[in-house]
Motif scaffolding. Structure first.
Motif, PDB file in Angstrom:
ATOM      1  N   THR A 139      -6.806  15.261   1.272  1.00 33.13           N
ATOM      2  CA  THR A 139      -6.013  14.220   1.934  1.00 33.13           C
ATOM      3  C   THR A 139      -6.893  13.469   2.935  1.00 33.13           C
ATOM      4  OG1 THR A 139      -5.248  15.859   3.555  1.00 33.13           O
ATOM      5  CG2 THR A 139      -3.810  15.418   1.666  1.00 33.13           C
ATOM      6  N   ASP A 163       0.831  -1.196   0.000  1.00 34.43           N
ATOM      7  CA  ASP A 163       0.000   0.000   0.000  1.00 34.43           C
ATOM      8  C   ASP A 163       0.869   1.250   0.000  1.00 34.43           C
ATOM      9  OD1 ASP A 163      -2.172   1.735   0.232  1.00 34.43           O
ATOM     10  OD2 ASP A 163      -2.148   1.632   2.414  1.00 34.43           O
ATOM     11  N   LEU A 184      -0.376  10.530   0.267  1.00 37.70           N
ATOM     12  CA  LEU A 184      -0.945  11.586   1.088  1.00 37.70           C
ATOM     13  C   LEU A 184       0.123  12.585   1.530  1.00 37.70           C
ATOM     14  CD1 LEU A 184      -3.529   9.613   3.263  1.00 37.70           C
ATOM     15  CD2 LEU A 184      -3.929  11.011   1.237  1.00 37.70           C
ATOM     16  N   ALA A 185       1.351  12.104   1.720  1.00 36.46           N
ATOM     17  CA  ALA A 185       2.444  13.024   2.065  1.00 36.46           C
ATOM     18  C   ALA A 185       2.733  13.976   0.909  1.00 36.46           C
ATOM     19  CB  ALA A 185       3.698  12.230   2.432  1.00 36.46           C
ATOM     20  N   GLU A 186       2.689  13.471  -0.328  1.00 42.57           N
ATOM     21  CA  GLU A 186       2.897  14.339  -1.494  1.00 42.57           C
ATOM     22  C   GLU A 186       1.761  15.357  -1.627  1.00 42.57           C
ATOM     23  OE1 GLU A 186       5.243  14.818  -3.592  1.00 42.57           O
ATOM     24  OE2 GLU A 186       6.603  13.151  -3.215  1.00 42.57           O
ATOM     25  N   PRO A 218      -8.394  10.663   4.617  1.00 40.07           N
ATOM     26  CA  PRO A 218      -8.090   9.227   4.600  1.00 40.07           C
ATOM     27  C   PRO A 218      -9.303   8.372   4.262  1.00 40.07           C
ATOM     28  CG  PRO A 218      -7.146  10.286   6.539  1.00 40.07           C
ATOM     29  CD  PRO A 218      -8.074  11.272   5.907  1.00 40.07           C
ATOM     30  N   SER A 278      -0.495   4.418   0.079  1.00 42.33           N
ATOM     31  CA  SER A 278      -1.358   5.549   0.425  1.00 42.33           C
ATOM     32  C   SER A 278      -0.642   6.597   1.269  1.00 42.33           C
ATOM     33  CB  SER A 278      -2.599   5.052   1.178  1.00 42.33           C
ATOM     34  OG  SER A 278      -3.365   4.184   0.384  1.00 42.33           O
ATOM     35  N   ALA A 279       0.161   6.151   2.226  1.00 44.84           N
ATOM     36  CA  ALA A 279       0.827   7.110   3.109  1.00 44.84           C
ATOM     37  C   ALA A 279       1.768   8.016   2.321  1.00 44.84           C
ATOM     38  CB  ALA A 279       1.598   6.370   4.199  1.00 44.84           C
ATOM     39  N   GLN A 280       2.509   7.439   1.380  1.00 44.81           N
ATOM     40  CA  GLN A 280       3.424   8.248   0.569  1.00 44.81           C
ATOM     41  C   GLN A 280       2.654   9.233  -0.302  1.00 44.81           C
ATOM     42  OE1 GLN A 280       3.535   4.850   1.084  1.00 44.81           O
ATOM     43  NE2 GLN A 280       5.439   4.044   0.193  1.00 44.81           N
ATOM     44  N   TRP A 285      -9.597   8.228   0.506  1.00 44.73           N
ATOM     45  CA  TRP A 285      -8.530   7.469  -0.142  1.00 44.73           C
ATOM     46  C   TRP A 285      -8.574   5.989   0.211  1.00 44.73           C
ATOM     47  CZ3 TRP A 285      -6.138   8.825  -4.290  1.00 44.73           C
ATOM     48  CH2 TRP A 285      -6.034  10.181  -4.601  1.00 44.73           C
ATOM     49  N   GLN A 286      -9.333   5.602   1.240  1.00 48.40           N
ATOM     50  CA  GLN A 286      -9.530   4.186   1.526  1.00 48.40           C
ATOM     51  C   GLN A 286     -10.354   3.493   0.446  1.00 48.40           C
ATOM     52  OE1 GLN A 286     -11.193   3.881   5.455  1.00 48.40           O
ATOM     53  NE2 GLN A 286      -9.273   4.393   6.479  1.00 48.40           N
TER      54      GLN A 286
END
Length: 220
Positions: free
Chosen positions: A133, A38, A44-46, A135, A40-42, A138-139
């Motif tokens: 962003t 996954d 959302l950081a961008e 979450p 997703s974290a990367q 984006w899930q």
């Protein structure tokens, strides 16, 4: 016709099928999805770096055999949360504007404006996804990270955006590729980009010209 199809291709397309396989040239990516970690974290950081964004774009639209169907150019403005202005200049003037509550799609040549509930469309319009962003939203997507490139698929197979590929650089977004439910591919390359510029909120409000046809799709 789906809003995204009308925006990205401006072409008359056949009725959308109930279920769609990914375009043939994406078969390898489909297989990689099964075991990909996954990202997703990367992603959302961008996206968290981008409070606002402005750029010009060049667009190419391809069919599933990778034959060029159309080219275009225009301007893009983004601003959190859920505000964007997509202004197509070539091959014909079109305008897609969202203030986060309402989304207007204006076809100048047809003298018609369609109005949508922006919150209902946020998961089905690629540019709206770039401004959030959240979450929970984006899930609803699978995200594969490959350094500064992200391959995004909706979990809902009926989403008009069947695949979204985002590439980032120091100026924010550098390229975006969209595969729609009709297996057409739209490639946007951004130039003259500015990350986090001051943008007047009035840029994200559309005032309907006199005499145009109004198609209000919002639920009241």
């Amino acid at each position: 016709m789906a809003l995204l199809v009308a925006l990205f291709s401006n072409l008359s397309l056949a009725q959308q099928p109930a279920t769609v396989d990914f375009a043939p040239h994406l078969n390898q990516i489909q297989q990689q999805r099964l075991s990909a970690p996954d990202g997703s974290a990367q992603l959302l950081a961008e996206l968290a770096r981008i409070d606002s964004f402005s750029a010009r774009y060049q667009q190419q639209v391809f069919d599933e055999q990778q034959q060029l169907l159309q080219q275009g150019e225009g301007k893009l403005l983004l601003k959190k949360v859920a505000r964007f202005r997509f202004e197509g200049i070539e091959p014909e003037p079109v305008l897609l504007v969202s203030d986060g509550e309402n989304l207007w799609f204006y076809n100048e040549l047809l003298e018609q404006v369609s109005i949508y509930d922006a919150k209902a469309q946020v998961g089905q319009t690629a540019f709206a996804l770039l401004t959030t962003t959240d979450p929970a939203l984006w899930q609803q997507y699978q995200v594969i990270a490959q350094q500064e490139v992200f391959i995004i698929h909706p979990l809902d197979s009926n989403n008009p955006v069947q695949q979204l590929v985002l590439a980032f650089n120091k100026n924010g977004l550098s390229e975006m590729t969209v595969i729609d439910i009709n297996q057409q591919q739209s490639v946007f390359r951004f130039t003259g980009a500015s990350l986090n510029p001051e943008i007047d909120d009035q840029q994200f409000v559309f005032r309907i010209p006199d005499g145009v046809d109004i198609d209000d799709q919002r639920q009241h």
